[in-house]
Write a protein that holds these residues in place. Sequence first.
Motif, PDB file in Angstrom:
ATOM      1  N   PRO A 301       0.813  -1.230   0.000  1.00  0.00           N
ATOM      2  CA  PRO A 301       0.000   0.000   0.000  1.00  0.00           C
ATOM      3  C   PRO A 301       0.839   1.271   0.000  1.00  0.00           C
ATOM      4  O   PRO A 301       0.484   2.255  -0.655  1.00  0.00           O
ATOM      5  CB  PRO A 301      -0.831  -0.133   1.279  1.00  0.00           C
ATOM      6  CG  PRO A 301      -0.937  -1.603   1.498  1.00  0.00           C
ATOM      7  CD  PRO A 301       0.364  -2.184   1.042  1.00  0.00           C
ATOM      8  N   ALA A 302       1.947   1.266   0.707  1.00  0.00           N
ATOM      9  CA  ALA A 302       2.780   2.468   0.782  1.00  0.00           C
ATOM     10  C   ALA A 302       3.408   2.824  -0.562  1.00  0.00           C
ATOM     11  O   ALA A 302       3.803   3.977  -0.779  1.00  0.00           O
ATOM     12  CB  ALA A 302       3.882   2.284   1.829  1.00  0.00           C
ATOM     13  N   GLN A 303       3.513   1.863  -1.468  1.00  0.00           N
ATOM     14  CA  GLN A 303       4.122   2.111  -2.767  1.00  0.00           C
ATOM     15  C   GLN A 303       3.090   2.397  -3.861  1.00  0.00           C
ATOM     16  O   GLN A 303       3.449   2.700  -4.991  1.00  0.00           O
ATOM     17  CB  GLN A 303       4.960   0.902  -3.187  1.00  0.00           C
ATOM     18  CG  GLN A 303       6.269   0.771  -2.443  1.00  0.00           C
ATOM     19  CD  GLN A 303       7.217   1.914  -2.782  1.00  0.00           C
ATOM     20  OE1 GLN A 303       7.424   2.264  -3.930  1.00  0.00           O
ATOM     21  NE2 GLN A 303       7.796   2.515  -1.746  1.00  0.00           N
ATOM     22  N   ARG A 304       1.836   2.334  -3.500  1.00  0.00           N
ATOM     23  CA  ARG A 304       0.773   2.538  -4.490  1.00  0.00           C
ATOM     24  C   ARG A 304       0.213   3.945  -4.365  1.00  0.00           C
ATOM     25  O   ARG A 304      -0.252   4.350  -3.293  1.00  0.00           O
ATOM     26  CB  ARG A 304      -0.327   1.506  -4.299  1.00  0.00           C
ATOM     27  CG  ARG A 304      -1.476   1.640  -5.276  1.00  0.00           C
ATOM     28  CD  ARG A 304      -2.375   0.433  -5.241  1.00  0.00           C
ATOM     29  NE  ARG A 304      -3.483   0.552  -6.174  1.00  0.00           N
ATOM     30  CZ  ARG A 304      -4.021  -0.449  -6.836  1.00  0.00           C
ATOM     31  NH1 ARG A 304      -3.535  -1.671  -6.661  1.00  0.00           N
ATOM     32  NH2 ARG A 304      -5.022  -0.261  -7.657  1.00  0.00           N
ATOM     33  N   ASP A 305       0.250   4.692  -5.450  1.00  0.00           N
ATOM     34  CA  ASP A 305      -0.304   6.047  -5.500  1.00  0.00           C
ATOM     35  C   ASP A 305      -1.719   5.949  -6.052  1.00  0.00           C
ATOM     36  O   ASP A 305      -1.921   5.728  -7.249  1.00  0.00           O
ATOM     37  CB  ASP A 305       0.574   6.921  -6.390  1.00  0.00           C
ATOM     38  CG  ASP A 305       0.126   8.376  -6.416  1.00  0.00           C
ATOM     39  OD1 ASP A 305      -1.014   8.650  -6.003  1.00  0.00           O
ATOM     40  OD2 ASP A 305       0.918   9.230  -6.860  1.00  0.00           O
ATOM     41  N   GLU A 306      -2.705   6.110  -5.182  1.00  0.00           N
ATOM     42  CA  GLU A 306      -4.097   5.910  -5.578  1.00  0.00           C
ATOM     43  C   GLU A 306      -4.582   6.967  -6.561  1.00  0.00           C
ATOM     44  O   GLU A 306      -5.643   6.806  -7.176  1.00  0.00           O
ATOM     45  CB  GLU A 306      -5.007   5.898  -4.344  1.00  0.00           C
ATOM     46  CG  GLU A 306      -4.750   4.729  -3.397  1.00  0.00           C
ATOM     47  CD  GLU A 306      -5.112   3.384  -4.013  1.00  0.00           C
ATOM     48  OE1 GLU A 306      -5.771   3.363  -5.064  1.00  0.00           O
ATOM     49  OE2 GLU A 306      -4.726   2.343  -3.440  1.00  0.00           O
ATOM     50  N   SER A 307      -3.833   8.057  -6.706  1.00  0.00           N
ATOM     51  CA  SER A 307      -4.233   9.082  -7.671  1.00  0.00           C
ATOM     52  C   SER A 307      -3.857   8.701  -9.094  1.00  0.00           C
ATOM     53  O   SER A 307      -4.272   9.370 -10.047  1.00  0.00           O
ATOM     54  CB  SER A 307      -3.584  10.428  -7.313  1.00  0.00           C
ATOM     55  OG  SER A 307      -2.178  10.392  -7.520  1.00  0.00           O
ATOM     56  N   LEU A 354      13.393  -4.298  -3.550  1.00  0.00           N
ATOM     57  CA  LEU A 354      12.712  -3.778  -4.726  1.00  0.00           C
ATOM     58  C   LEU A 354      11.232  -3.517  -4.479  1.00  0.00           C
ATOM     59  O   LEU A 354      10.596  -2.770  -5.225  1.00  0.00           O
ATOM     60  CB  LEU A 354      12.875  -4.752  -5.897  1.00  0.00           C
ATOM     61  CG  LEU A 354      14.295  -4.877  -6.454  1.00  0.00           C
ATOM     62  CD1 LEU A 354      14.348  -5.901  -7.574  1.00  0.00           C
ATOM     63  CD2 LEU A 354      14.809  -3.529  -6.948  1.00  0.00           C
ATOM     64  N   ALA A 355      10.678  -4.116  -3.444  1.00  0.00           N
ATOM     65  CA  ALA A 355       9.277  -3.859  -3.103  1.00  0.00           C
ATOM     66  C   ALA A 355       9.087  -2.476  -2.501  1.00  0.00           C
ATOM     67  O   ALA A 355       7.969  -1.949  -2.498  1.00  0.00           O
ATOM     68  CB  ALA A 355       8.771  -4.918  -2.121  1.00  0.00           C
ATOM     69  N   ALA A 356      10.168  -1.879  -1.997  1.00  0.00           N
ATOM     70  CA  ALA A 356      10.077  -0.607  -1.280  1.00  0.00           C
ATOM     71  C   ALA A 356      10.463   0.595  -2.133  1.00  0.00           C
ATOM     72  O   ALA A 356      10.544   1.711  -1.629  1.00  0.00           O
ATOM     73  CB  ALA A 356      10.962  -0.650  -0.033  1.00  0.00           C
ATOM     74  N   VAL A 357      10.707   0.383  -3.433  1.00  0.00           N
ATOM     75  CA  VAL A 357      11.111   1.490  -4.308  1.00  0.00           C
ATOM     76  C   VAL A 357      10.347   1.411  -5.626  1.00  0.00           C
ATOM     77  O   VAL A 357       9.842   0.358  -6.014  1.00  0.00           O
ATOM     78  CB  VAL A 357      12.629   1.462  -4.595  1.00  0.00           C
ATOM     79  CG1 VAL A 357      13.427   1.677  -3.314  1.00  0.00           C
ATOM     80  CG2 VAL A 357      13.042   0.144  -5.262  1.00  0.00           C
ATOM     81  N   ASN A 358      10.260   2.567  -6.295  1.00  0.00           N
ATOM     82  CA  ASN A 358       9.711   2.636  -7.657  1.00  0.00           C
ATOM     83  C   ASN A 358       8.342   1.972  -7.785  1.00  0.00           C
ATOM     84  O   ASN A 358       8.094   1.178  -8.700  1.00  0.00           O
ATOM     85  CB  ASN A 358      10.698   2.007  -8.657  1.00  0.00           C
ATOM     86  CG  ASN A 358      12.035   2.713  -8.673  1.00  0.00           C
ATOM     87  OD1 ASN A 358      12.102   3.940  -8.579  1.00  0.00           O
ATOM     88  ND2 ASN A 358      13.113   1.943  -8.765  1.00  0.00           N
ATOM     89  N   HIS A 359       7.463   2.295  -6.843  1.00  0.00           N
ATOM     90  CA  HIS A 359       6.089   1.764  -6.882  1.00  0.00           C
ATOM     91  C   HIS A 359       6.038   0.245  -6.860  1.00  0.00           C
ATOM     92  O   HIS A 359       5.126  -0.372  -7.419  1.00  0.00           O
ATOM     93  CB  HIS A 359       5.333   2.274  -8.111  1.00  0.00           C
ATOM     94  CG  HIS A 359       5.110   3.753  -8.151  1.00  0.00           C
ATOM     95  ND1 HIS A 359       4.541   4.460  -7.113  1.00  0.00           N
ATOM     96  CD2 HIS A 359       5.384   4.674  -9.118  1.00  0.00           C
ATOM     97  CE1 HIS A 359       4.465   5.739  -7.429  1.00  0.00           C
ATOM     98  NE2 HIS A 359       4.986   5.898  -8.636  1.00  0.00           N
TER      99      HIS A 359
END
Length: 556
Positions: A301-307, A354-359
């Motif tokens: 969720p922290a890597q997902r930009d809902e906009s 890699l899960a924590a960077v670049n979406h």
Amino acid sequence: MMRRHHALGLALAALTTLLHGVAAAAGDEAFIALQAARRVERVALPGAAGVAVLTHLAPNANAWLLLSLPAPDGRGTRSFHLENADPRHQRVALDPAAPGVLLITREGAVTRCTVWPDKALAQAARQRLSYVPLCEDRLFMRNAVPGNRSALEATTEFLRDHVWRGEQIIGFVKNELYRDAFAERAATAASGVGAGAPSPGSPPAARLRSGAPPPAIMAPGLGIAMLSPDRALWPGRWYGAAGLDGVWVSATPPGAAAEGLDAVESEALAYLVAFDLDGLDLGFALGTEHPRLGWSARVRPAQRDESLPGPDGFDSAAALVRTGMLQPSLLERVIATFTAGFKREHGAFSHGALAAVNHGSHYGFVEQGVVFSRLQPGLATLFVRDDGTVGMETWRDDEAHRVGTLRHARQNGMPLVEPGPGGIPMAGRTVEQWGVGNWSGSADERLRTLRAGACIVAHEGRRYLVYGYFSSATPRAMARVFLAYGCSYAMHLDMNALEHTYLALYPRSGTQLGVEHLVPGMAVLDKTLGAALLPRFLSFPDDRDFFYLTRRQAPR
């Protein structure tokens, strides 16, 4: 009251259509903006008709064009996705002196093609064909036609898209019913079969474990005709594919190449096919639907930009058409196709750095120089440069400037084989880490299943692309086998089913095209029309992405 409800329903439907149109237009703008090297030509049309706009989406690749013209009713514009039939020798431009005409230049000769107000484009767009020839066969219009998918593919997509906890159901079926379902074991060949001389021009034989050499074997599940006596194979040796120069086939039980494997994967045969890159070109094509462009459900969720509708700012590239099949002008030169990588659903990370960077590091892909999803650092990447050079490496942070020099690229997870200290190839650092490597499989790290991969081999000044089919293996076993065959770099492709690990060769007899599948069961992915065989990827659209190899054209 009924009329009011009906009117309200119509209004809501119209609003929904309008909003979808607005979202699609915004997505197209974001997608087009991602093509940093694009070049745009504009020519005013006579009177108040409007403007013709020709966008060269990737000028270096010189393959795809987006032509926008005024709509026939005068309201807005209509766009057409055109493909250059000969991008190496042919240039396309708007004629500024004759509005509504394309100039197609090839070796000094100029072909003039009227596209406005001529009705040829509109007529071509109405045909139910993925490719429609235009302008004396110099161009193709690409039309959207639904891609074929197997019953297994249709079922898994329905569960994944529409059923609560559908992914868990799919995982249960794969782990309980499909695990080792495709495992093949060798039979010992008759005594007295000789190894024979090495096939001329082939890659080097695999370096098998020390000790007594394994006996010659029979591989009854191998569907490719080879230049070998009695179809007997010595593990690790290469044999020429019958009727195809520059193509070789090999087979080995992984246990002959590596210690420490369990009893099943030690004996489950691996088939490898090598292609001589000195005489062949590699291409890549997206499927009609896969890989998708939206968010993977694996992303934290922290890597997902809902906009944003997707990690690159869009979830559709509707302005362009993904055909899922080979361009017709390549049919006379094609010699092989094989499926590419994971779907978008599995093509991102939920564990590791890699899960924590670049979406969440969604896997990137490029077709004909057009970026559909950005290439992400840290991911194994198979690519083709504009000059036709094929490479495979882990993409780096400082390589964004190189994207404009690529014709094709496909990323798929972490490397199976990568350079170690001193540049010596070694097993990828994550081959035994289920989550960090994103190797798929079950949550309890049961990784043994049908898998496919690819690698690069360099030998005596020649380079080979090697496709590997592993009938039941873990990433670790794949890495060990690729290392034994001399691979300098290797990456995972797809897994779990024959449609996902499909490879076909196309030997010819005169003008007759033959079809040989790496494993005979892959034939169910083809179709028939009367007595004629219609091969997958060549004859009809497919929903999955794939690679293809063609004979290199002689310089003009």
